[in-house]
Design a protein around this motif. Sequence first.
Motif, PDB file in Angstrom:
ATOM      1  N   GLY A 210     -39.889  11.613  54.581  1.00  0.00           N
ATOM      2  CA  GLY A 210     -38.627  10.787  54.747  1.00  0.00           C
ATOM      3  C   GLY A 210     -38.243   9.999  53.419  1.00  0.00           C
ATOM      4  O   GLY A 210     -38.910  10.130  52.599  1.00  0.00           O
ATOM      5  N   PRO A 211     -37.158   9.488  53.467  1.00  0.00           N
ATOM      6  CA  PRO A 211     -36.554   8.778  52.004  1.00  0.00           C
ATOM      7  C   PRO A 211     -37.722   7.863  51.358  1.00  0.00           C
ATOM      8  O   PRO A 211     -37.741   7.818  50.202  1.00  0.00           O
ATOM      9  N   VAL A 212     -38.269   6.719  52.155  1.00  0.00           N
ATOM     10  CA  VAL A 212     -39.222   5.852  51.626  1.00  0.00           C
ATOM     11  C   VAL A 212     -40.576   6.499  51.179  1.00  0.00           C
ATOM     12  O   VAL A 212     -40.903   6.348  50.030  1.00  0.00           O
ATOM     13  N   ALA A 213     -41.041   7.562  51.869  1.00  0.00           N
ATOM     14  CA  ALA A 213     -42.064   8.153  51.449  1.00  0.00           C
ATOM     15  C   ALA A 213     -41.835   9.203  50.298  1.00  0.00           C
ATOM     16  O   ALA A 213     -42.753   9.285  49.162  1.00  0.00           O
ATOM     17  N   ALA A 214     -40.580   9.577  50.164  1.00  0.00           N
ATOM     18  CA  ALA A 214     -40.331  10.496  49.032  1.00  0.00           C
ATOM     19  C   ALA A 214     -40.192   9.738  47.765  1.00  0.00           C
ATOM     20  O   ALA A 214     -40.160   9.889  46.556  1.00  0.00           O
ATOM     21  N   LEU A 215     -39.792   8.252  47.927  1.00  0.00           N
ATOM     22  CA  LEU A 215     -39.844   7.381  46.808  1.00  0.00           C
ATOM     23  C   LEU A 215     -41.263   6.954  46.316  1.00  0.00           C
ATOM     24  O   LEU A 215     -41.636   7.191  45.061  1.00  0.00           O
ATOM     25  N   ARG A 216     -42.079   6.902  47.073  1.00  0.00           N
ATOM     26  CA  ARG A 216     -43.481   6.755  46.886  1.00  0.00           C
ATOM     27  C   ARG A 216     -44.171   7.827  46.268  1.00  0.00           C
ATOM     28  O   ARG A 216     -45.001   7.850  45.339  1.00  0.00           O
ATOM     29  N   ARG A 217     -43.764   9.029  46.889  1.00  0.00           N
ATOM     30  CA  ARG A 217     -44.386  10.133  46.042  1.00  0.00           C
ATOM     31  C   ARG A 217     -43.951  10.289  44.835  1.00  0.00           C
ATOM     32  O   ARG A 217     -44.624  10.912  43.898  1.00  0.00           O
ATOM     33  N   SER A 218     -42.538  10.127  44.498  1.00  0.00           N
ATOM     34  CA  SER A 218     -42.221  10.298  43.238  1.00  0.00           C
ATOM     35  C   SER A 218     -42.756   9.344  42.272  1.00  0.00           C
ATOM     36  O   SER A 218     -43.040   9.643  41.063  1.00  0.00           O
ATOM     37  N   ALA A 219     -42.801   8.090  42.548  1.00  0.00           N
ATOM     38  CA  ALA A 219     -43.580   7.021  41.777  1.00  0.00           C
ATOM     39  C   ALA A 219     -44.891   7.555  41.479  1.00  0.00           C
ATOM     40  O   ALA A 219     -45.395   7.409  40.430  1.00  0.00           O
ATOM     41  N   ARG A 220     -45.883   8.194  42.443  1.00  0.00           N
ATOM     42  CA  ARG A 220     -47.098   8.570  41.990  1.00  0.00           C
ATOM     43  C   ARG A 220     -47.210   9.632  41.058  1.00  0.00           C
ATOM     44  O   ARG A 220     -47.975  10.065  40.321  1.00  0.00           O
TER      45      ARG A 220
END
Length: 270
Positions: A191-201
């Motif tokens: 999902g969009p929010v999980a994708a942002l967390r993944r990118s940050a990691r």
Amino acid sequence: MAQHWTHRGGGWLPPRSPRPEVIPLRPLGPRDILDGTLTTLGRYGGRLLGALLLGQLAGLLLLVAVAGAATLASVTRTVGSGVFVHTLVPAVALFLLAGWALATALAAALLRPAVLGRPVTTLGLLRAATPRIPAVLGARLLALLAAAGPGAAALAAGLPPLALLPLAPVALWLGVLFALAPTAAGYERLGPVAALRRSARLVRGAWWRTFGVTVPAGALALGAAFAVPLRFGVLGALLAPALLLAFPQPASGLLYMDRLLRLGPGLSPG
């Protein structure tokens, strides 16, 4: 068949076959990413561009219809003369944003077959990418909101543009931090929010590396979008927006794969 000498055992062996995948299956250097991007575009660029143009066809027809209706209304003066600008500008913005999301989803769908050296078709690529467009678009919008939102809010509050200069480094940092979120949304079905967390990691500890790949790829795409119309005329002008949307995506996708390879199997989805 040509043969080559091997130092192990002193015998003759058949020559190595060409590597089927576009990148070596190991952590990548900058040259690997550049070579992989060019190889991907060389092998799959026609299908990627074809899927993008085919996927944008419905939106293009709708955009033409909106432009025609706005022009007719403006000429007949059934409404104010500014309706053309006020209607067409948002329609063009939405069309480009949807095309951007489609290009990213297509590049993400292309990653796995490209890395494994498998064939793809234009329709197969489009079918694989289409269900991920909403999540990719959501991740793209959230990333833009995180990077540009504070500056836009300050402008809306009436602050002069010069007062926003201290926000520019923050916007740049956040933009690069979330640069891989749309690819994560397409490739890992996040999902969009999980994708942002993944990118940050993924970007953590590799901010400059991410900046050094994504920004030059965007600059090259912009240069190609200007050069192609000059070389090919009307046809080039029609292809330029698609090139601008599609060209940077394989580089971001290979950088994404590189970060996954470096962090290893311990990086769980979500």
